[in-house]
Design a protein around this motif. Structure first.
Motif, PDB file in Angstrom:
ATOM      1  N   MET A   1       0.051   4.018  24.846  1.00 54.07           N
ATOM      2  CA  MET A   1      -0.219   3.936  23.404  1.00 54.07           C
ATOM      3  C   MET A   1      -1.702   4.134  23.154  1.00 54.07           C
ATOM      4  SD  MET A   1       0.663   0.821  20.802  1.00 54.07           S
ATOM      5  CE  MET A   1       0.243   0.971  19.079  1.00 54.07           C
ATOM      6  N   ILE A   2      -2.009   4.996  22.186  1.00 49.20           N
ATOM      7  CA  ILE A   2      -3.398   5.338  21.882  1.00 49.20           C
ATOM      8  C   ILE A   2      -4.037   4.190  21.137  1.00 49.20           C
ATOM      9  CG2 ILE A   2      -4.902   6.957  20.707  1.00 49.20           C
ATOM     10  CD1 ILE A   2      -2.724   9.064  21.065  1.00 49.20           C
ATOM     11  N   GLU A   3      -5.223   3.822  21.576  1.00 48.68           N
ATOM     12  CA  GLU A   3      -5.950   2.729  20.941  1.00 48.68           C
ATOM     13  C   GLU A   3      -6.605   3.251  19.657  1.00 48.68           C
ATOM     14  OE1 GLU A   3      -9.522  -0.468  21.905  1.00 48.68           O
ATOM     15  OE2 GLU A   3      -8.860   0.961  23.434  1.00 48.68           O
ATOM     16  N   LYS A   4      -6.404   2.507  18.556  1.00 48.77           N
ATOM     17  CA  LYS A   4      -6.952   2.925  17.273  1.00 48.77           C
ATOM     18  C   LYS A   4      -8.396   2.489  17.144  1.00 48.77           C
ATOM     19  CE  LYS A   4      -2.504   2.724  14.867  1.00 48.77           C
ATOM     20  NZ  LYS A   4      -1.743   2.135  13.721  1.00 48.77           N
ATOM     21  N   PRO A   5      -9.238   3.397  16.707  1.00 52.32           N
ATOM     22  CA  PRO A   5     -10.645   3.034  16.519  1.00 52.32           C
ATOM     23  C   PRO A   5     -10.803   2.123  15.300  1.00 52.32           C
ATOM     24  CG  PRO A   5     -10.271   5.294  15.834  1.00 52.32           C
ATOM     25  CD  PRO A   5      -8.988   4.835  16.477  1.00 52.32           C
ATOM     26  N   ASP A   6     -12.004   1.538  15.187  1.00 52.22           N
ATOM     27  CA  ASP A   6     -12.250   0.584  14.101  1.00 52.22           C
ATOM     28  C   ASP A   6     -12.107   1.215  12.720  1.00 52.22           C
ATOM     29  OD1 ASP A   6     -12.714  -1.328  15.991  1.00 52.22           O
ATOM     30  OD2 ASP A   6     -14.902  -1.115  15.955  1.00 52.22           O
ATOM     31  N   PHE A   7     -12.560   2.470  12.513  1.00 51.53           N
ATOM     32  CA  PHE A   7     -12.486   3.062  11.160  1.00 51.53           C
ATOM     33  C   PHE A   7     -11.044   3.304  10.740  1.00 51.53           C
ATOM     34  CE2 PHE A   7     -12.745   6.816  13.904  1.00 51.53           C
ATOM     35  CZ  PHE A   7     -11.805   7.673  13.371  1.00 51.53           C
ATOM     36  N   ILE A   8     -10.118   3.379  11.761  1.00 55.09           N
ATOM     37  CA  ILE A   8      -8.700   3.519  11.408  1.00 55.09           C
ATOM     38  C   ILE A   8      -8.108   2.137  11.113  1.00 55.09           C
ATOM     39  CG2 ILE A   8      -6.434   4.181  12.293  1.00 55.09           C
ATOM     40  CD1 ILE A   8      -8.158   6.533  11.500  1.00 55.09           C
ATOM     41  N   LEU A   9      -8.519   1.172  11.907  1.00 54.63           N
ATOM     42  CA  LEU A   9      -8.010  -0.174  11.662  1.00 54.63           C
ATOM     43  C   LEU A   9      -8.473  -0.719  10.317  1.00 54.63           C
ATOM     44  CD1 LEU A   9      -8.557  -1.699  15.239  1.00 54.63           C
ATOM     45  CD2 LEU A   9      -6.393  -0.960  14.229  1.00 54.63           C
ATOM     46  N   ASN A  10      -9.682  -0.368   9.940  1.00 58.68           N
ATOM     47  CA  ASN A  10     -10.225  -0.865   8.674  1.00 58.68           C
ATOM     48  C   ASN A  10      -9.881   0.033   7.474  1.00 58.68           C
ATOM     49  OD1 ASN A  10     -11.431  -2.986  10.081  1.00 58.68           O
ATOM     50  ND2 ASN A  10     -13.306  -1.789  10.497  1.00 58.68           N
ATOM     51  N   PHE A  11      -9.163   1.153   7.725  1.00 59.02           N
ATOM     52  CA  PHE A  11      -8.838   2.089   6.628  1.00 59.02           C
ATOM     53  C   PHE A  11      -7.750   1.504   5.738  1.00 59.02           C
ATOM     54  CE2 PHE A  11      -6.375   5.652   4.887  1.00 59.02           C
ATOM     55  CZ  PHE A  11      -7.378   6.334   4.207  1.00 59.02           C
ATOM     56  N   HIS A  12      -7.961   1.515   4.434  1.00 60.71           N
ATOM     57  CA  HIS A  12      -6.968   1.014   3.488  1.00 60.71           C
ATOM     58  C   HIS A  12      -5.943   2.111   3.222  1.00 60.71           C
ATOM     59  CE1 HIS A  12      -5.197  -1.240   0.234  1.00 60.71           C
ATOM     60  NE2 HIS A  12      -5.376  -0.182  -0.590  1.00 60.71           N
ATOM     61  N   LYS A  13      -4.772   1.918   3.763  1.00 55.59           N
ATOM     62  CA  LYS A  13      -3.725   2.936   3.637  1.00 55.59           C
ATOM     63  C   LYS A  13      -2.992   2.743   2.313  1.00 55.59           C
ATOM     64  CE  LYS A  13       0.061   2.405   5.899  1.00 55.59           C
ATOM     65  NZ  LYS A  13       1.086   2.291   6.939  1.00 55.59           N
ATOM     66  N   PRO A  14      -2.910   3.796   1.497  1.00 54.97           N
ATOM     67  CA  PRO A  14      -2.167   3.689   0.235  1.00 54.97           C
ATOM     68  C   PRO A  14      -0.688   3.493   0.480  1.00 54.97           C
ATOM     69  CG  PRO A  14      -3.677   5.559   0.200  1.00 54.97           C
ATOM     70  CD  PRO A  14      -3.613   5.077   1.622  1.00 54.97           C
ATOM     71  N   GLU A  15       0.015   3.057  -0.533  1.00 52.35           N
ATOM     72  CA  GLU A  15       1.459   2.828  -0.447  1.00 52.35           C
ATOM     73  C   GLU A  15       2.179   4.148  -0.244  1.00 52.35           C
ATOM     74  OE1 GLU A  15       4.953   0.558  -3.027  1.00 52.35           O
ATOM     75  OE2 GLU A  15       2.925   0.789  -3.836  1.00 52.35           O
ATOM     76  N   ASN A  16       3.286   4.108   0.511  1.00 55.14           N
ATOM     77  CA  ASN A  16       4.119   5.279   0.803  1.00 55.14           C
ATOM     78  C   ASN A  16       3.337   6.349   1.565  1.00 55.14           C
ATOM     79  OD1 ASN A  16       6.383   4.149  -0.485  1.00 55.14           O
ATOM     80  ND2 ASN A  16       5.691   4.931  -2.484  1.00 55.14           N
ATOM     81  N   THR A  17       2.466   5.924   2.456  1.00 51.59           N
ATOM     82  CA  THR A  17       1.751   6.861   3.322  1.00 51.59           C
ATOM     83  C   THR A  17       1.780   6.327   4.746  1.00 51.59           C
ATOM     84  OG1 THR A  17      -0.384   5.773   2.956  1.00 51.59           O
ATOM     85  CG2 THR A  17       0.183   7.614   1.489  1.00 51.59           C
ATOM     86  N   GLU A  18       1.407   7.180   5.695  1.00 54.78           N
ATOM     87  CA  GLU A  18       1.312   6.786   7.086  1.00 54.78           C
ATOM     88  C   GLU A  18       0.185   7.563   7.752  1.00 54.78           C
ATOM     89  OE1 GLU A  18       4.625   7.859   9.454  1.00 54.78           O
ATOM     90  OE2 GLU A  18       4.823   9.868   8.606  1.00 54.78           O
ATOM     91  N   ILE A  19      -0.325   6.993   8.847  1.00 53.61           N
ATOM     92  CA  ILE A  19      -1.415   7.612   9.597  1.00 53.61           C
ATOM     93  C   ILE A  19      -0.856   8.207  10.885  1.00 53.61           C
ATOM     94  CG2 ILE A  19      -3.606   7.218  10.774  1.00 53.61           C
ATOM     95  CD1 ILE A  19      -4.132   4.938   8.832  1.00 53.61           C
ATOM     96  N   LYS A  20      -1.251   9.482  11.159  1.00 56.46           N
ATOM     97  CA  LYS A  20      -0.792  10.170  12.359  1.00 56.46           C
ATOM     98  C   LYS A  20      -1.997  10.622  13.173  1.00 56.46           C
ATOM     99  CE  LYS A  20       3.617  11.963  10.641  1.00 56.46           C
ATOM    100  NZ  LYS A  20       4.439  13.192  10.502  1.00 56.46           N
ATOM    101  N   HIS A  21      -1.803  10.567  14.521  1.00 52.43           N
ATOM    102  CA  HIS A  21      -2.822  11.039  15.447  1.00 52.43           C
ATOM    103  C   HIS A  21      -2.357  12.363  16.036  1.00 52.43           C
ATOM    104  CE1 HIS A  21      -5.060  11.246  19.308  1.00 52.43           C
ATOM    105  NE2 HIS A  21      -6.058  10.764  18.535  1.00 52.43           N
ATOM    106  N   ILE A  22      -3.090  13.409  15.731  1.00 52.29           N
ATOM    107  CA  ILE A  22      -2.682  14.751  16.165  1.00 52.29           C
ATOM    108  C   ILE A  22      -3.883  15.432  16.814  1.00 52.29           C
ATOM    109  CG2 ILE A  22      -1.767  16.994  15.466  1.00 52.29           C
ATOM    110  CD1 ILE A  22      -0.501  15.600  13.049  1.00 52.29           C
ATOM    111  N   ARG A  23      -3.760  15.701  18.139  1.00 49.82           N
ATOM    112  CA  ARG A  23      -4.771  16.435  18.891  1.00 49.82           C
ATOM    113  C   ARG A  23      -6.169  15.818  18.745  1.00 49.82           C
ATOM    114  NH1 ARG A  23      -3.018  22.678  17.485  1.00 49.82           N
ATOM    115  NH2 ARG A  23      -0.889  22.527  18.343  1.00 49.82           N
TER     116      ARG A  23
END
Length: 523
Positions: A1-23
């Motif tokens: 499992m890829i470790e998420k950096p701090d700027f991703i952990l602290n990112f405020h994700k809007p409703e009905n969205t998701e974060i993907k790691h690509i390349r």
């Protein structure tokens, strides 16, 4: 499992969205749930990419950006077809208007164009002005009611400038100029030139006498000069006055009038003012009565006019020359028409006779024997005997040096004048005036003159491309007015047009490319 950096952990994700790691990069996607009947429950469905997540934050994708500065700015949509067509063909009049009316020439020119194209009331001028290309060729013109009232008064007081403007159209080297009077109705009670009288249409209403001079050219009577007179003044007396105003000698020109000038009083006035004349006479006149040739071989000469054979016989009188013309085609048309009317009349007479005889068989007759005899049908021989001059035209002139063919061709030019006044009154609706004063009437007549000259130019252009049978003046203006242009980012671009309209533009040599239209409004 890829470790998420701090700027991703602290990112405020809007409703009905998701974060993907690509390349090696992090992206924000749309997300929603959709029912899947195969597993009988909802499952996650990813949508469109909303942007890339970095340490600096979300960078939206370029296709999601809404850059107002990059959107095309559409500022205006106008008519260009008729505007450019008139503008190209009236450069001479623009220059002359600028010469004689330096303060008003733009308003005069634009008003004349709009009235030639749309023939609207004055209160609708601004509506057509702002929707035409002339609003950009001549911007910021005022067409409010108070300004138009001042404009008409100011223009009407400049009769000298109007006369000088029209005088430049007169070619003093020409030998023949056509004259004609035309009655215009007036609805104003304060117009001093308007007087009660009958016109050619038997309308007993206040009217003014509008006298026009026309140049003589092949199949065309071009309007040159006009002047208004009081409604009761005789046309012949007005001729001498307008000749003096124009500055031409009367014995150098020939009046080509209509049958209304055939009276002895009119002819005496023409002789008194030493005017050359050419006047058609009514049938049954004393000059040709009992002198019509019985056979075609008795005519003096024959010539062709528009593919028709015209026979001519000349009679030299003490004070004039009479030319008698016989047109076989005219004879055939008149005989056919007379025969048709006589057949209908005979059928009606036969029906009345049969009804009377039936009533008499029951001793209930209504007509006398004389009335019954009058119902006897008329034969073709009797009809022809009554109309001996069928197919003939008689012309009187004091131009003894002209032959029959020259006189006939000059006489036929009156058809162009009749067409002009038909265009002036019926097509352009300049038959009646609502002006309240003499100055306003003068301005109205001058604007009418310019509009009609522009219209005649269009009619000649239609004849030049040999489309007279297919296209009228109204057809031309309506077709060209459908050609529009839109202003995008400060540049004019013409809208697509139909092939038929494009074909007409090619025939008219009308150039409507984007580059040309933009060049017209260049400072």
């Amino acid at each position: 499992m890829i470790e998420k950096p701090d700027f991703i952990l602290n990112f405020h994700k809007p409703e009905n969205t998701e974060i993907k790691h690509i390349r090696g990069h992090w992206y924000l996607y749309e997300r929603h749930n959709k029912y899947d009947p195969s597993i009988k429950r909802s499952r996650k469905v990813s949508g469109k990419c909303l942007g890339k997540i970095t340490e600096q934050g979300l960078i939206p994708t370029k296709r999601r950006l809404v850059n107002i500065e990059q959107k095309p700015q559409i500022s205006d949509v106008i008519e260009v077809g008729s505007s450019v067509f008139f503008y190209e063909r009236t450069a001479e009049y623009r220059e002359r208007l600028q010469k004689f009316f330096p303060d008003l020439w733009r308003q005069i020119y634009v008003i004349s164009f709009i009235r030639a194209m749309y023939n609207p009331r004055f209160r609708r001028l601004f509506l057509h002005y702002e929707n035409s290309f002339f609003a950009h060729l001549f911007p910021d013109l005022n067409f409010s009611a108070p300004y138009l009232c001042r404009l008409l008064k100011s223009l009407g007081k400049q009769r000298d400038a109007i006369a000088a403007f029209m005088r430049e159209d007169i070619d003093l080297k020409r030998s023949f100029i056509l004259f004609d009077g035309h009655r215009l109705l007036s609805a104003s009670r304060t117009m001093e030139f308007a007087e009660l009288g009958y016109d050619s249409k038997r309308r007993f209403k206040p009217q003014i006498n509008l006298l026009y001079l026309f140049s003589l050219s092949e199949d065309t009577g071009l309007p040159l000069y006009y002047k208004q007179y009081i409604g009761s003044i005789h046309d012949v007396r007005a001729f001498a006055d307008i000749l003096k105003e124009v500055g031409i000698k009367s014995n150098h020109y020939t009046i080509i009038a209509d049958k209304g000038f055939g009276s002895d009083e009119d002819l005496a006035l023409l002789e008194h003012y030493k005017l050359n004349y050419l006047i058609p006479l009514k049938r049954g006149n004393r000059y040709v009565k009992d002198r019509i040739p019985l056979s075609q071989s008795d005519y003096d000469s024959v010539f062709t006019y528009h593919g028709r054979a015209i026979q001519c016989k000349r009679f030299d009188e003490d004070d004039c020359v009479i030319h008698l013309y016989y047109d076989a085609q005219l004879y055939a048309d008149e005989l056919s028409d007379a025969s048709l009317r006589q057949e209908k009349l005979n059928a009606a007479k036969e029906l009345k006779t049969a009804q009377e005889l039936k009533r008499r068989s029951h001793n209930k007759g209504r007509l006398t024997d004389a009335e019954l005899m009058a119902l006897k049908p008329q034969t073709l021989a009797q009809l022809h005997a009554e109309i001996k001059e069928m197919g003939t035209i008689t012309v009187r002139t004091n131009q003894s040096g002209l032959n029959g063919k020259q006189i006939y061709y000059m006489y036929k030019q009156r058809q162009a004048i009749e067409q002009y006044f038909k265009t002036y009154g019926d097509t352009m609706e300049f038959e009646s005036s609502y002006m309240r004063g003499r100055n306003e009437e003068e301005a109205w007549l001058f604007l009418n003159h310019l509009s009609s000259v522009f219209a005649i130019g269009c009619i000649e252009e239609i004849a030049r491309i040999e489309e007279s049978r297919n296209i009228s003046l109204k057809d031309l203006t309506q077709t060209l007015s459908k050609i529009t242009a839109v202003k995008i980012d400060g540049q004019w671009k013409t809208a697509p047009i139909k092939r038929t309209v494009e074909k007409l533009c090619r025939k008219l040599d009308l150039n409507l490319t984007d580059e040309y239209i933009n060049s017209l409004v260049c400072p």
